[in-house]
Design a protein around this motif. Sequence first.
Motif, PDB file in Angstrom:
ATOM      1  N   TRP A  92      50.916  26.023 107.852  1.00 11.74           N
ATOM      2  CA  TRP A  92      49.644  25.986 107.121  1.00 11.74           C
ATOM      3  C   TRP A  92      48.609  26.943 107.706  1.00 11.74           C
ATOM      4  CZ3 TRP A  92      49.750  24.118 102.389  1.00 11.74           C
ATOM      5  CH2 TRP A  92      50.827  23.284 102.070  1.00 11.74           C
ATOM      6  N   ILE A  93      49.097  27.904 108.515  1.00 11.28           N
ATOM      7  CA  ILE A  93      48.209  28.948 109.035  1.00 11.28           C
ATOM      8  C   ILE A  93      48.679  30.303 108.511  1.00 11.28           C
ATOM      9  CG2 ILE A  93      47.448  30.119 111.172  1.00 11.28           C
ATOM     10  CD1 ILE A  93      47.577  27.289 112.460  1.00 11.28           C
ATOM     11  N   ASN A  94      49.996  30.509 108.590  1.00  9.90           N
ATOM     12  CA  ASN A  94      50.581  31.748 108.072  1.00  9.90           C
ATOM     13  C   ASN A  94      51.224  31.469 106.726  1.00  9.90           C
ATOM     14  OD1 ASN A  94      50.205  33.435 110.543  1.00  9.90           O
ATOM     15  ND2 ASN A  94      51.383  31.721 111.390  1.00  9.90           N
ATOM     16  N   PHE A  95      50.828  32.244 105.734  1.00  7.46           N
ATOM     17  CA  PHE A  95      51.333  32.034 104.373  1.00  7.46           C
ATOM     18  C   PHE A  95      52.072  33.287 103.903  1.00  7.46           C
ATOM     19  CE2 PHE A  95      47.627  29.327 104.838  1.00  7.46           C
ATOM     20  CZ  PHE A  95      48.109  28.108 104.351  1.00  7.46           C
ATOM     21  N   GLU A  96      53.263  33.068 103.358  1.00  3.53           N
ATOM     22  CA  GLU A  96      54.016  34.201 102.825  1.00  3.53           C
ATOM     23  C   GLU A  96      53.957  34.137 101.303  1.00  3.53           C
ATOM     24  OE1 GLU A  96      58.538  35.789 103.195  1.00  3.53           O
ATOM     25  OE2 GLU A  96      57.848  34.380 104.726  1.00  3.53           O
ATOM     26  N   ARG A  97      53.344  35.129 100.697  1.00  5.63           N
ATOM     27  CA  ARG A  97      53.219  35.129  99.224  1.00  5.63           C
ATOM     28  C   ARG A  97      54.445  35.778  98.604  1.00  5.63           C
ATOM     29  NH1 ARG A  97      47.678  34.570  96.699  1.00  5.63           N
ATOM     30  NH2 ARG A  97      46.410  33.783  98.404  1.00  5.63           N
ATOM     31  N   LYS A  98      55.083  35.050  97.714  1.00  5.84           N
ATOM     32  CA  LYS A  98      56.316  35.542  97.094  1.00  5.84           C
ATOM     33  C   LYS A  98      56.075  36.113  95.701  1.00  5.84           C
ATOM     34  CE  LYS A  98      59.263  34.135 100.247  1.00  5.84           C
ATOM     35  NZ  LYS A  98      60.104  35.092 100.961  1.00  5.84           N
ATOM     36  N   GLY A  99      54.841  36.018  95.215  1.00  5.72           N
ATOM     37  CA  GLY A  99      54.530  36.566  93.895  1.00  5.72           C
ATOM     38  C   GLY A  99      54.808  35.582  92.776  1.00  5.72           C
ATOM     39  N   MET A 100      54.830  36.118  91.553  1.00  6.84           N
ATOM     40  CA  MET A 100      54.982  35.261  90.367  1.00  6.84           C
ATOM     41  C   MET A 100      56.471  34.966  90.134  1.00  6.84           C
ATOM     42  SD  MET A 100      53.480  35.828  86.521  1.00  6.84           S
ATOM     43  CE  MET A 100      51.745  35.548  86.819  1.00  6.84           C
ATOM     44  N   ILE A 101      56.828  33.686  90.120  1.00  5.52           N
ATOM     45  CA  ILE A 101      58.251  33.334  89.929  1.00  5.52           C
ATOM     46  C   ILE A 101      58.570  32.916  88.492  1.00  5.52           C
ATOM     47  CG2 ILE A 101      58.765  32.801  92.345  1.00  5.52           C
ATOM     48  CD1 ILE A 101      58.433  29.784  91.596  1.00  5.52           C
ATOM     49  N   PHE A 102      57.580  32.472  87.732  1.00  2.83           N
ATOM     50  CA  PHE A 102      57.779  32.207  86.299  1.00  2.83           C
ATOM     51  C   PHE A 102      56.647  32.925  85.554  1.00  2.83           C
ATOM     52  CE2 PHE A 102      59.873  28.489  88.213  1.00  2.83           C
ATOM     53  CZ  PHE A 102      61.094  28.518  87.553  1.00  2.83           C
ATOM     54  N   PRO A 103      56.999  33.921  84.721  1.00  4.56           N
ATOM     55  CA  PRO A 103      55.952  34.735  84.072  1.00  4.56           C
ATOM     56  C   PRO A 103      55.286  33.992  82.915  1.00  4.56           C
ATOM     57  CG  PRO A 103      58.116  35.470  83.375  1.00  4.56           C
ATOM     58  CD  PRO A 103      58.346  34.382  84.388  1.00  4.56           C
ATOM     59  N   PRO A 104      54.171  34.557  82.388  1.00  3.47           N
ATOM     60  CA  PRO A 104      53.402  33.864  81.345  1.00  3.47           C
ATOM     61  C   PRO A 104      54.220  33.603  80.092  1.00  3.47           C
ATOM     62  CG  PRO A 104      52.143  35.696  82.242  1.00  3.47           C
ATOM     63  CD  PRO A 104      53.533  35.820  82.787  1.00  3.47           C
ATOM     64  N   HIS A 105      53.852  32.624  79.357  1.00  4.38           N
ATOM     65  CA  HIS A 105      52.925  31.578  79.721  1.00  4.38           C
ATOM     66  C   HIS A 105      53.699  30.454  80.391  1.00  4.38           C
ATOM     67  CE1 HIS A 105      49.030  29.390  78.970  1.00  4.38           C
ATOM     68  NE2 HIS A 105      49.811  28.397  79.258  1.00  4.38           N
ATOM     69  N   ASN A 106      53.380  30.120  81.625  1.00  3.42           N
ATOM     70  CA  ASN A 106      54.132  29.087  82.322  1.00  3.42           C
ATOM     71  C   ASN A 106      53.243  28.435  83.380  1.00  3.42           C
ATOM     72  OD1 ASN A 106      56.259  27.593  83.641  1.00  3.42           O
ATOM     73  ND2 ASN A 106      57.695  29.062  82.770  1.00  3.42           N
TER      74      ASN A 106
END
Length: 357
Positions: free
Chosen positions: A173-187
């Motif tokens: 909860w200090i270091n966060f790894e962003r993986k991006g969008m996994i389900f595209p719009p609209h979701n």
Amino acid sequence: MSTSFALVKRSAHNPILTPKDVRPSSELMNIECLLNPGVFTFKNKIWLLLRVAERPEQNKELITVPVYGEHGDIKMISFKKNDPLLDNSDPRVLSYNGKNYLTTISHLRLVCSDNGENFYEPNGLNSIFGQGQLEEYGIEDCRVTQIEHTYYLTYTMVSSVGVGVGLIQTDDWINFERKGMIFPPHNKDCAIFNEKINGKYYALHRPTSPQLGGNYIWLAESNDLVHWGNHKCVATTRLGKWDSARIGAGAAPIKTEEGWLEIYHGADEKHRYCLGALLLDLKDPSKVIARSQNPIMEPAVDYELNGFFGNVIFTNGHIVKGDTITMYYGASDEVICSADLSIKSVLNSLHATQACI
Ligand code: MAN
């Protein structure tokens, strides 16, 4: 007595958190609403990952909405209230000349508790804010799934180009790894199961298909939690019922002897949000064994009926201890509440419904 009162025990301390209980993210902002927290345990405490919805002070003539600029800075956009091109009939969204904006911008904030009822903001932990073009209108309604020592955060990314599901992972909860969008719009409304089934990860999600189909709950599988496929529709809205317009998964399903128990929200055409349950096959969660005919919980008390957007209860987080689910939920899109449910009673309420999903 209605079913919801029989199945659900609301906390006597509700609402357990209101906008005045947390600090605004900057002096430019007021907190209008606390909503729909993700829930998890970490270091012997219960944690809520709150959605904090903010906007600047409003004045008589203007409506001002905040959006993130390219570099994470906040930009304010103002509209004259009497402008004929403005439609501000929904307190959550406004439309100007065909373009939609949110009236508030949301970020995610950590609060923790020793007893599950008194929450406070610990020092030294950062909030999670929207970043980049796909989150220019903020981030919302985060589900938290723990798999071994890692927490997976699935949340709604909101922007002018669409609404999709983002994934962030963290161990501390200090270091966060962003993986991006996994389900595209609209979701949106994506809940990852907290264990693999037949060697695959599974997630419930809610695509929207405007012409054919609708706002239904789907299931997807993955080998790495980032790339998802083999999508299947598991539940649709039901004409004339409490879940006739929109349904979406709550938190990660709860494993029971009888199947995966999923608490989901259902809304009708009047935007009244209730909660129901789905029971999914343990080995093949695309198979629905049973589904609530009536809500297991519906807006019933003042803080659920009246507020920023009344007649709404919405959950995406809980703690399970033995037979008890302590569910945290947003009420009227404004305050945070909790309620206890017995797994056995929810399963009993489903037994009668197997034949009529
Ligand atoms: C949508 C989401 C939720 C919200 C409900 C009710 O489903 O934006 O965050 O609680 O609407 O307004």
